[in-house]
Design a protein around this motif. Structure first.
Motif, PDB file in Angstrom:
ATOM      1  N   LEU A 126      -7.092 -13.938  -9.374  1.00  0.00           N
ATOM      2  CA  LEU A 126      -6.455 -14.847  -8.428  1.00  0.00           C
ATOM      3  C   LEU A 126      -7.365 -15.010  -7.225  1.00  0.00           C
ATOM      4  CD1 LEU A 126      -4.058 -16.416  -7.142  1.00  0.00           C
ATOM      5  CD2 LEU A 126      -3.147 -14.191  -6.415  1.00  0.00           C
ATOM      6  N   TYR A 127      -7.640 -16.255  -6.853  1.00  0.00           N
ATOM      7  CA  TYR A 127      -8.493 -16.563  -5.706  1.00  0.00           C
ATOM      8  C   TYR A 127      -7.624 -17.180  -4.621  1.00  0.00           C
ATOM      9  CZ  TYR A 127     -12.361 -15.611  -8.837  1.00  0.00           C
ATOM     10  OH  TYR A 127     -13.231 -14.987  -9.696  1.00  0.00           O
ATOM     11  N   VAL A 128      -7.563 -16.505  -3.484  1.00  0.00           N
ATOM     12  CA  VAL A 128      -6.745 -16.954  -2.361  1.00  0.00           C
ATOM     13  C   VAL A 128      -7.675 -17.410  -1.254  1.00  0.00           C
ATOM     14  CG1 VAL A 128      -5.021 -16.308  -0.649  1.00  0.00           C
ATOM     15  CG2 VAL A 128      -4.888 -15.373  -2.973  1.00  0.00           C
ATOM     16  N   PHE A 129      -7.524 -18.647  -0.804  1.00  0.00           N
ATOM     17  CA  PHE A 129      -8.363 -19.218   0.248  1.00  0.00           C
ATOM     18  C   PHE A 129      -7.523 -19.378   1.509  1.00  0.00           C
ATOM     19  CE2 PHE A 129     -10.086 -20.433  -3.803  1.00  0.00           C
ATOM     20  CZ  PHE A 129     -11.457 -20.255  -3.651  1.00  0.00           C
ATOM     21  N   GLY A 130      -7.880 -18.600   2.541  1.00  0.00           N
ATOM     22  CA  GLY A 130      -7.163 -18.664   3.802  1.00  0.00           C
ATOM     23  C   GLY A 130      -6.532 -17.341   4.172  1.00  0.00           C
ATOM     24  N   ALA A 131      -6.840 -16.869   5.401  1.00  0.00           N
ATOM     25  CA  ALA A 131      -6.322 -15.580   5.865  1.00  0.00           C
ATOM     26  C   ALA A 131      -5.490 -15.744   7.127  1.00  0.00           C
ATOM     27  CB  ALA A 131      -7.476 -14.604   6.113  1.00  0.00           C
ATOM     28  N   GLY A 132      -4.852 -16.907   7.262  1.00  0.00           N
ATOM     29  CA  GLY A 132      -3.966 -17.121   8.401  1.00  0.00           C
ATOM     30  C   GLY A 132      -2.625 -16.438   8.197  1.00  0.00           C
ATOM     31  N   HIS A 133      -1.603 -16.889   8.940  1.00  0.00           N
ATOM     32  CA  HIS A 133      -0.288 -16.236   8.883  1.00  0.00           C
ATOM     33  C   HIS A 133       0.296 -16.260   7.471  1.00  0.00           C
ATOM     34  CE1 HIS A 133      -0.210 -15.646  13.135  1.00  0.00           C
ATOM     35  NE2 HIS A 133      -0.259 -16.940  13.420  1.00  0.00           N
ATOM     36  N   VAL A 134       0.243 -17.416   6.813  1.00  0.00           N
ATOM     37  CA  VAL A 134       0.802 -17.501   5.464  1.00  0.00           C
ATOM     38  C   VAL A 134      -0.065 -16.721   4.483  1.00  0.00           C
ATOM     39  CG1 VAL A 134       1.417 -19.044   3.565  1.00  0.00           C
ATOM     40  CG2 VAL A 134       1.924 -19.697   5.920  1.00  0.00           C
ATOM     41  N   GLY A 135      -1.373 -16.805   4.636  1.00  0.00           N
ATOM     42  CA  GLY A 135      -2.266 -16.048   3.765  1.00  0.00           C
ATOM     43  C   GLY A 135      -2.000 -14.563   3.840  1.00  0.00           C
ATOM     44  N   LYS A 136      -1.832 -14.031   5.030  1.00  0.00           N
ATOM     45  CA  LYS A 136      -1.544 -12.599   5.188  1.00  0.00           C
ATOM     46  C   LYS A 136      -0.208 -12.228   4.555  1.00  0.00           C
ATOM     47  CE  LYS A 136      -4.111 -11.842   9.532  1.00  0.00           C
ATOM     48  NZ  LYS A 136      -4.561 -13.232   9.793  1.00  0.00           N
ATOM     49  N   ALA A 137       0.804 -13.081   4.761  1.00  0.00           N
ATOM     50  CA  ALA A 137       2.125 -12.806   4.191  1.00  0.00           C
ATOM     51  C   ALA A 137       2.079 -12.836   2.662  1.00  0.00           C
ATOM     52  CB  ALA A 137       3.147 -13.810   4.715  1.00  0.00           C
ATOM     53  N   VAL A 138       1.362 -13.813   2.110  1.00  0.00           N
ATOM     54  CA  VAL A 138       1.227 -13.897   0.659  1.00  0.00           C
ATOM     55  C   VAL A 138       0.526 -12.662   0.112  1.00  0.00           C
ATOM     56  CG1 VAL A 138       0.052 -15.130  -1.211  1.00  0.00           C
ATOM     57  CG2 VAL A 138       1.328 -16.409   0.508  1.00  0.00           C
TER      58      VAL A 138
END
Length: 259
Positions: free
Chosen positions: A112-124
């Motif tokens: 799984l590749y997750v792009f983005g470490a903002g608020h939603v990224g951290k929560a995910v």
């Protein structure tokens, strides 16, 4: 001069064999100490009995291991109907943690590749770290990453996201949650062009999807058939909240549906 503290002993409980319907698969482990437990072999009376037997083993000086078989029927008040064989071994906490880590690493994990470490990224990421994924988490802003992440997560703040997509395995899952609509557009288009992704999720509304699709078709980047592979908005249907933790729960469930 004081001596170093002794490594606490505990019992590593491992499911070594299963037959029929059971709550957890062979290879699942649980760590039991006198006052605490870590992990689960499926709950219910099976787990209660295993913990009780593990603590009896801890209290014995001579015995260090035992094997026990449990039928998941009326005697345990569990209606699974199958049976499990448990291995209980008294070892140090250090060895127990190492053995549990090796067992976890041997589990099937999906890329799984997750792009983005903002608020939603951290929560995910907080929601999916216990789940069966091997994650590459991409964001060019190193300060956005938390101090500690699970061993199954690789942080990447130096690579070009498009290069990351190009190098990804066939059948990988992609989740796009960046702080930039332009970056979202470029990453999403690159993932869709591959044609072999198991899942491509883009955070945003129906309006955002419509604008991206219009632009991609106008620029000749993608056609209608390719765009059908895009999931946007993300998350299982029926969950309405927009708080990061609510989005994360909906997305984690949707990702599990892809496996």
């Amino acid at each position: 001069m004081t001596s170093a503290p002794q490594d606490t002993q505990g019992v590593l409980v491992t499911i070594v064999e299963t037959k029929g319907s059971v709550p957890r698969e062979a290879g699942t482990t649980m760590w039991v100490e006198t006052e605490r437990t870590t992990g689960t072999i499926g709950g219910g009376n099976l787990e209660f009995q295993a913990i009780e037997q593990a603590r009896k083993l801890l209290a014995k000086d001579a015995q260090i291991a035992t094997t026990q078989k449990y039928a998941l029927g009326p005697l345990l008040e569990q209606c699974c109907g199958g049976s499990v064989v448990l291995s209980l071994e008294k070892i140090s906490r250090t060895e127990g943690e190492a053995r549990r880590a090796r067992a976890a690493s041997a589990e099937t994990r999906h890329p799984l590749y997750v792009f983005g470490a903002g608020h939603v990224g951290k929560a995910v990421m907080a929601a999916i770290q216990p789940l069966p994924f091997r994650v590459v988490w991409v964001d060019a802003r190193p300060h956005e990453f938390p101090e500690h992440v699970d061993a199954t997560v690789t942080q990447d703040h130096s690579s070009n996201p498009i290069d990351v997509i190009s190098a990804a395995e066939s059948g990988a899952l992609f989740l796009v949650l960046t702080h930039s609509h332009q970056l979202d557009f470029e990453i999403t288009a690159a993932a869709l062009r591959r044609g072999d992704a198991r899942y491509i999720g883009l955070i945003g509304s129906d309006t955002k999807r419509a604008r991206f699709e219009s632009r991609m078709k106008k620029d000749g980047v993608l056609d209608d058939d390719q765009l059908k592979r895009l999931t946007c908005p993300i998350g299982v249907v029926g969950i309405k909240g927009k708080e990061p933790e609510v989005i994360a729960a909906a997305v984690a469930a949707q990702l599990l549906q892809q496996l």
